[in-house]
Design a protein around this motif. Structure first.
Motif, PDB file in Angstrom:
ATOM      1  N   LYS A   6       0.695  -1.331  -0.328  1.00 16.33           N
ATOM      2  CA  LYS A   6      -0.558   0.219   0.075  1.00 16.33           C
ATOM      3  C   LYS A   6       0.767   1.348  -0.637  1.00 16.33           C
ATOM      4  O   LYS A   6       1.720   1.160   0.736  1.00 16.33           O
ATOM      5  CB  LYS A   6      -1.621   0.211   1.126  1.00 16.33           C
ATOM      6  CG  LYS A   6      -2.204  -0.668   1.430  1.00 16.33           C
ATOM      7  CD  LYS A   6      -2.660  -0.901   2.319  1.00 16.33           C
ATOM      8  CE  LYS A   6      -4.601  -0.445   2.385  1.00 16.33           C
ATOM      9  NZ  LYS A   6      -5.384  -0.360   3.210  1.00 16.33           N
ATOM     10  N   GLN A   7       0.132   2.918  -0.537  1.00 23.81           N
ATOM     11  CA  GLN A   7       1.189   3.579  -0.315  1.00 23.81           C
ATOM     12  C   GLN A   7       1.052   4.306   0.316  1.00 23.81           C
ATOM     13  O   GLN A   7      -0.598   4.203   1.153  1.00 23.81           O
ATOM     14  CB  GLN A   7       0.806   4.532  -1.930  1.00 23.81           C
ATOM     15  CG  GLN A   7       1.708   5.732  -1.918  1.00 23.81           C
ATOM     16  CD  GLN A   7       1.465   6.331  -3.114  1.00 23.81           C
ATOM     17  OE1 GLN A   7       0.630   6.312  -3.476  1.00 23.81           O
ATOM     18  NE2 GLN A   7       2.791   7.049  -3.718  1.00 23.81           N
ATOM     19  N   LYS A   8       2.289   4.727   1.425  1.00 28.67           N
ATOM     20  CA  LYS A   8       1.239   5.174   2.977  1.00 28.67           C
ATOM     21  C   LYS A   8       0.946   6.452   2.402  1.00 28.67           C
ATOM     22  O   LYS A   8       1.563   6.826   1.547  1.00 28.67           O
ATOM     23  CB  LYS A   8       3.277   5.445   3.374  1.00 28.67           C
ATOM     24  CG  LYS A   8       2.854   5.645   4.876  1.00 28.67           C
ATOM     25  CD  LYS A   8       4.177   5.353   6.029  1.00 28.67           C
ATOM     26  CE  LYS A   8       3.902   5.956   6.937  1.00 28.67           C
ATOM     27  NZ  LYS A   8       5.273   6.309   7.777  1.00 28.67           N
ATOM     28  N   LYS A   9       0.247   7.317   3.534  1.00 29.22           N
ATOM     29  CA  LYS A   9      -0.383   8.036   3.189  1.00 29.22           C
ATOM     30  C   LYS A   9       0.543   9.209   4.299  1.00 29.22           C
ATOM     31  O   LYS A   9       0.605   9.444   5.121  1.00 29.22           O
ATOM     32  CB  LYS A   9      -1.856   8.486   4.026  1.00 29.22           C
ATOM     33  CG  LYS A   9      -2.673   9.419   3.539  1.00 29.22           C
ATOM     34  CD  LYS A   9      -4.339   9.635   3.860  1.00 29.22           C
ATOM     35  CE  LYS A   9      -4.998  10.492   4.401  1.00 29.22           C
ATOM     36  NZ  LYS A   9      -6.403  10.468   4.719  1.00 29.22           N
ATOM     37  N   ILE A  10       1.008  10.484   3.417  1.00 23.62           N
ATOM     38  CA  ILE A  10       1.975  11.407   4.030  1.00 23.62           C
ATOM     39  C   ILE A  10       0.585  12.814   4.296  1.00 23.62           C
ATOM     40  O   ILE A  10      -0.203  13.285   3.887  1.00 23.62           O
ATOM     41  CB  ILE A  10       2.166  12.260   2.652  1.00 23.62           C
ATOM     42  CG1 ILE A  10       3.328  10.760   2.251  1.00 23.62           C
ATOM     43  CG2 ILE A  10       2.559  13.342   2.957  1.00 23.62           C
ATOM     44  CD1 ILE A  10       3.548  11.299   0.495  1.00 23.62           C
ATOM     45  N   PRO A  11       0.447  12.913   5.876  1.00 19.49           N
ATOM     46  CA  PRO A  11      -0.143  13.551   6.371  1.00 19.49           C
ATOM     47  C   PRO A  11      -0.108  15.336   6.309  1.00 19.49           C
ATOM     48  O   PRO A  11       0.770  15.774   5.898  1.00 19.49           O
ATOM     49  CB  PRO A  11       0.214  13.909   8.283  1.00 19.49           C
ATOM     50  CG  PRO A  11       1.741  12.493   7.640  1.00 19.49           C
ATOM     51  CD  PRO A  11       1.607  12.064   6.573  1.00 19.49           C
ATOM     52  N   LEU A  12      -1.266  16.009   6.060  1.00 16.79           N
ATOM     53  CA  LEU A  12      -0.399  17.484   4.930  1.00 16.79           C
ATOM     54  C   LEU A  12      -1.310  18.701   6.262  1.00 16.79           C
ATOM     55  O   LEU A  12      -1.944  17.735   7.150  1.00 16.79           O
ATOM     56  CB  LEU A  12      -1.630  17.183   3.926  1.00 16.79           C
ATOM     57  CG  LEU A  12      -1.310  16.305   3.111  1.00 16.79           C
ATOM     58  CD1 LEU A  12      -2.205  16.924   1.597  1.00 16.79           C
ATOM     59  CD2 LEU A  12       0.228  16.628   2.353  1.00 16.79           C
ATOM     60  N   ARG A  13      -0.615  19.313   6.243  1.00 15.11           N
ATOM     61  CA  ARG A  13      -1.222  20.371   7.504  1.00 15.11           C
ATOM     62  C   ARG A  13      -1.404  21.497   6.535  1.00 15.11           C
ATOM     63  O   ARG A  13      -0.815  21.913   5.655  1.00 15.11           O
ATOM     64  CB  ARG A  13      -0.349  20.481   8.697  1.00 15.11           C
ATOM     65  CG  ARG A  13      -0.327  19.323   9.116  1.00 15.11           C
ATOM     66  CD  ARG A  13      -0.898  18.727  10.095  1.00 15.11           C
ATOM     67  NE  ARG A  13      -0.882  18.180  11.281  1.00 15.11           N
ATOM     68  CZ  ARG A  13      -1.652  16.697  10.295  1.00 15.11           C
ATOM     69  NH1 ARG A  13      -2.324  16.462   9.814  1.00 15.11           N
ATOM     70  NH2 ARG A  13      -1.595  15.479  11.299  1.00 15.11           N
ATOM     71  N   THR A  14      -2.069  22.601   7.382  1.00 13.45           N
ATOM     72  CA  THR A  14      -2.319  24.269   6.104  1.00 13.45           C
ATOM     73  C   THR A  14      -1.365  25.082   7.439  1.00 13.45           C
ATOM     74  O   THR A  14      -1.275  25.415   9.093  1.00 13.45           O
ATOM     75  CB  THR A  14      -3.440  24.358   6.790  1.00 13.45           C
ATOM     76  OG1 THR A  14      -4.051  23.370   5.872  1.00 13.45           O
ATOM     77  CG2 THR A  14      -3.752  25.550   6.317  1.00 13.45           C
TER      78      THR A  14
END
Length: 94
Positions: A6-14
């Motif tokens: 599975k491709q690891k999800k990259i956490p995004l922030r604003t």
């Protein structure tokens, strides 16, 4: 057909300064503990309410001007704390 990995999800922030959404690792966390002053959290693991900002003094100035950190943390933040955070951001970039 997809393989088993599975491709690891990259956490995004604003960013509270410029409003850009970026990967969490590219940003600096500012934390406000329940009983303390807001400060830069270089580890990203300190407990308290967190807000994210680009690693740029300009974004910190934008956040200060528009009082976005005060809104995020629901409290007043002194100029002294902003100055300290600006110095820490500059040191982090070196």
């Amino acid at each position: 057909m997809m393989s088993g990995s599975k491709q690891k999800k990259i956490p995004l922030r604003t960013c509270v300064g410029c409003g850009e959404v970026k990967p969490k690792r590219e940003m600096t966390r500012i934390v406000k503990p329940k009983d303390g002053e807001a400060s830069i959290d270089p580890t990203g693991k300190r407990s308290g309410r967190g807000a994210y900002i680009c690693k740029s003094a300009e974004c910190l100035r934008l956040a200060k001007k528009s009082r976005r950190l005060e809104r995020s943390f629901s409290c007043a933040i002194s100029d002294e704390v902003y100055s300290q955070m600006e110095r820490e951001l500059e040191n982090e970039r070196k």
